[in-house]
Design a protein around this motif. Structure first.
Motif, PDB file in Angstrom:
ATOM      1  N   THR A   1      35.479  48.361  34.182  1.00 31.48           N
ATOM      2  CA  THR A   1      36.732  48.181  34.923  1.00 31.48           C
ATOM      3  C   THR A   1      36.581  47.058  35.948  1.00 31.48           C
ATOM      4  OG1 THR A   1      36.704  50.585  34.865  1.00 31.48           O
ATOM      5  CG2 THR A   1      38.597  49.567  35.866  1.00 31.48           C
ATOM      6  N   ALA A   2      35.453  47.053  36.645  1.00 35.31           N
ATOM      7  CA  ALA A   2      35.262  46.045  37.687  1.00 35.31           C
ATOM      8  C   ALA A   2      34.976  44.667  37.098  1.00 35.31           C
ATOM      9  CB  ALA A   2      34.105  46.470  38.597  1.00 35.31           C
TER      10      ALA A   2
ATOM     11  N   ALA B   1      29.024  55.477  34.445  1.00 33.32           N
ATOM     12  CA  ALA B   1      28.617  54.228  35.087  1.00 33.32           C
ATOM     13  C   ALA B   1      29.196  53.035  34.335  1.00 33.32           C
ATOM     14  CB  ALA B   1      27.095  54.138  35.118  1.00 33.32           C
TER      15      ALA B   1
ATOM     16  N   LYS C   1      32.896  52.478  35.063  1.00 33.75           N
ATOM     17  CA  LYS C   1      33.121  51.826  36.360  1.00 33.75           C
ATOM     18  C   LYS C   1      32.811  50.335  36.273  1.00 33.75           C
ATOM     19  CE  LYS C   1      32.815  55.539  39.716  1.00 33.75           C
ATOM     20  NZ  LYS C   1      31.885  56.651  39.447  1.00 33.75           N
ATOM     21  N   ARG C   2      31.708  50.009  35.608  1.00 38.87           N
ATOM     22  CA  ARG C   2      31.313  48.601  35.520  1.00 38.87           C
ATOM     23  C   ARG C   2      32.336  47.804  34.704  1.00 38.87           C
ATOM     24  NH1 ARG C   2      28.692  45.603  31.911  1.00 38.87           N
ATOM     25  NH2 ARG C   2      27.881  47.320  30.692  1.00 38.87           N
TER      26      ARG C   2
ATOM     27  N   GLU D   1      41.763  51.222  33.814  1.00 40.77           N
ATOM     28  CA  GLU D   1      40.849  52.355  33.716  1.00 40.77           C
ATOM     29  C   GLU D   1      41.078  53.106  32.413  1.00 40.77           C
ATOM     30  OE1 GLU D   1      40.001  55.705  36.847  1.00 40.77           O
ATOM     31  OE2 GLU D   1      40.019  53.723  37.772  1.00 40.77           O
TER      32      GLU D   1
END
Ligand code: ADP
Ligand code: ZN
Ligand code: MG
Length: 501
Positions: A307-308, A301, A304-305, A314
């Protein structure tokens, strides 16, 4: 042509200060048989008491693996006779383990590069005591009971994996998870995380085959190699019209093969019965709340956070998220560098710069100093932020920024202060740089002449000579001149050499 089934039993040492049923110190590497007492040595008439911290850590892992924590969980005695367990039984859990029916999603790629995406069901997590350690030397065996009674959590998966690569990935992901949760150090060499790997093969549609268990694997690579070896061995047996013997085998790392250890005992042989000396444990709301407090954002999780939120690649996010301390450090440093202030950086710019620092220079520095992670790094995230700011503002060249980093870490000092004390601020005044360039050109007449002469047609040669002159200017300013401006000034002077004074 065959289908393979792999189930893992992973044992992790919980980071409790004391053992699971007594108050002895729980530590690796102490003088043998110094952390022992009548309880963990199994003297008659002594009573175990449950270490609540072990129960809490076990439940944290159970929750992170999406398991249900039952309303009532208790302990059983698992009977066996072996010198590593003086009581002749191990206190473990059987009928109602602390974590039940969960799952772990695997997502990423295996060591062979193949993508992995799979949901592995977790059968259960149970709390138990570890056994002592036996050291076999020649004709004698030595026993160290420091490990006897150490909190051990066993995580059992359903046979949902199919390749050695998947099982290896499972171990790696689980290892990272328990380190994030700060319940296990994940040190496989020291035995803080060990795995038994079960594998069978069968014709498609025929269900599970006869299982072979490879015991005591202490590296995720051995899990992969052992399982892939077993799948090959069992395939050859079946292809030759023979059958697989249900047994326990060991991985021989010198010969790269599994070897038989013993024929498999089954659950009945252990004669499990409820431990009469420990009460049933019923987690109350306060206990469950303390479990919840231990749950943190887990690597998949967080990756993903990051990277965004920070627009880092990544790959960068993957490396940073490998260790919680690195991810925490990264986020704290970005926050400091992008804090609303006059000269703050844009968040994404700060993130990009800080990620690069962490993944290259800081990583090398940690390695050089023999430090395990960013939690033991002397430079605080906000000091890294101030270094990054100076560099972004063009006040520090790349080379001097690196030197500042090293000093700031070694002396635990504010980078601003170091730069001021050493007069390392970058020189960006073109007139000042031109002065030095003029001196350099006066000394390097041959090079300058060649650059101005007909020989300068050779592009490569010209670049070399030019870089040489820029280097001289930088050296003459103690590395402080802005390399770009130095180049511009040299170019200008070569076209238009200074008049003799
Ligand atoms: P045991 O009672 O022999 O310890 P368990 O049912 O507790 O067996 O399972 C132990 C581990 O072996 C689990 O991880 C499970 O997924 C795996 N397993 C069980 N049966 C098979 C099989 N036939 N093939 C592969 N793995 C299996
Ligand atoms: Zn003890
Ligand atoms: Mg079992």
């Amino acid at each position: 042509m065959y289908q393979s089934f792999i189930g893992l039993e992973v044992h992790i040492h919980l980071l409790t200060k004391t053992k699971v049923f007594c108050r002895c110190r729980s530590a690796f590497g102490d003088e043998p048989n110094t952390n022992v007492c009548p309880v963990c040595m199994g003297y008659p008439g002594v009573l175990p008491t449950l270490n609540l911290e072990a129960m809490r850590m076990g439940c944290i892992v159970a929750r992170a693996l999406n398991c249900t924590i039952p309303e009532r969980t208790w302990f059983e005695r698992k009977q066996y006779f072996y010198p590593d367990m003086t009581k002749n039984y191990q206190i473990s859990q059987f009928a109602s383990p602390l974590g039940q029916r969960g799952c772990l999603e695997l997502e990423g790629s295996g060591t062979d590069g193949t993508p992995i995406k799979k949901k592995v069901r977790i059968k259960e997590c149970h709390l138990e005591e570890d056994a002592g350690k036996m050291i076999h030397t020649g004709t004698v065996s030595l026993l160290d009971y420091n490990r006897a009674g150490v909190s051990l959590l066993e995580i059992v998966t359903e046979p949902d994996m199919e390749t050695g690569e998947e099982a290896e990935f499972f171990i790696q992901q689980l290892r990272r998870m328990v380190r994030y949760l700060e319940v296990c150090d994940g040190n496989m060499e020291e035995g803080s995380l060990r795995a038994d790997a079960n594998v069978s093969i069968n014709l498609p549609g025929q269900g599970l085959g006869k299982k072979v268990e490879i015991k005591n694997l202490n590296s995720s690579r051995f899990v992969r190699l052992g399982l892939n070896y077993e799948i090959r061995r069992q395939t050859e047996l079946l292809n030759a019209g023979r059958t697989v013997v249900q047994e326990t085998r060991l991985w021989n790392e010198n010969r790269d093969e599994t070897v038989p250890m013993r024929q498999k005992e089954n659950a009945q042989d252990y004669r499990y019965f409820p431990e009469p000396d420990l009460p049933v444990f019923c987690p109350d709301p306060a206990f469950l709340a303390s479990v919840d407090r231990g749950l943190v954002e887990l690597p998949p999780a967080r990756l993903k956070r990051l990277t965004a939120e920070y627009a880092i690649t990544e790959e960068q996010a993957g490396l940073i998220c490998d260790e919680k301390t690195a991810a925490d450090y990264f986020e704290a440093a970005v926050k400091a560098a992008a804090a609303p202030a006059e000269k703050a950086l844009a968040k994404k710019d700060a993130a990009d710069r800080i990620a690069k620092w962490i993944l290259s220079d800081i990583k090398h520095l940690l390695h050089k100093e023999g430090l395990s992670g960013l939690d033991s790094f002397a430079l605080s995230p906000s000091r890294l932020a101030s270094l990054v700011l100076m560099q972004a503002q063009g006040r520090l060249t790349g080379k001097l920024a690196k030197q500042t980093l090293e000093l700031a870490a070694a002396e635990d000092k504010d980078p601003e202060l170091i730069v001021r004390e050493h007069h390392w601020e970058q020189i960006t005044d073109p007139a000042l740089i031109a002065e030095t360039a003029r001196e350099v050109l006066a000394q390097e007449k041959t090079t300058a002449g060649e650059l101005q002469g007909p020989g300068a047609e050779n592009e490569k040669r010209r670049k070399t000579l030019f870089a040489y002159l820029v280097g001289k200017v930088l050296a003459a300013t103690g590395g402080r001149a802005d390399p770009k401006i130095a180049g511009e000034q040299i170019q200008k002077l070569l076209k238009n050499p200074a008049p003799p004074p």
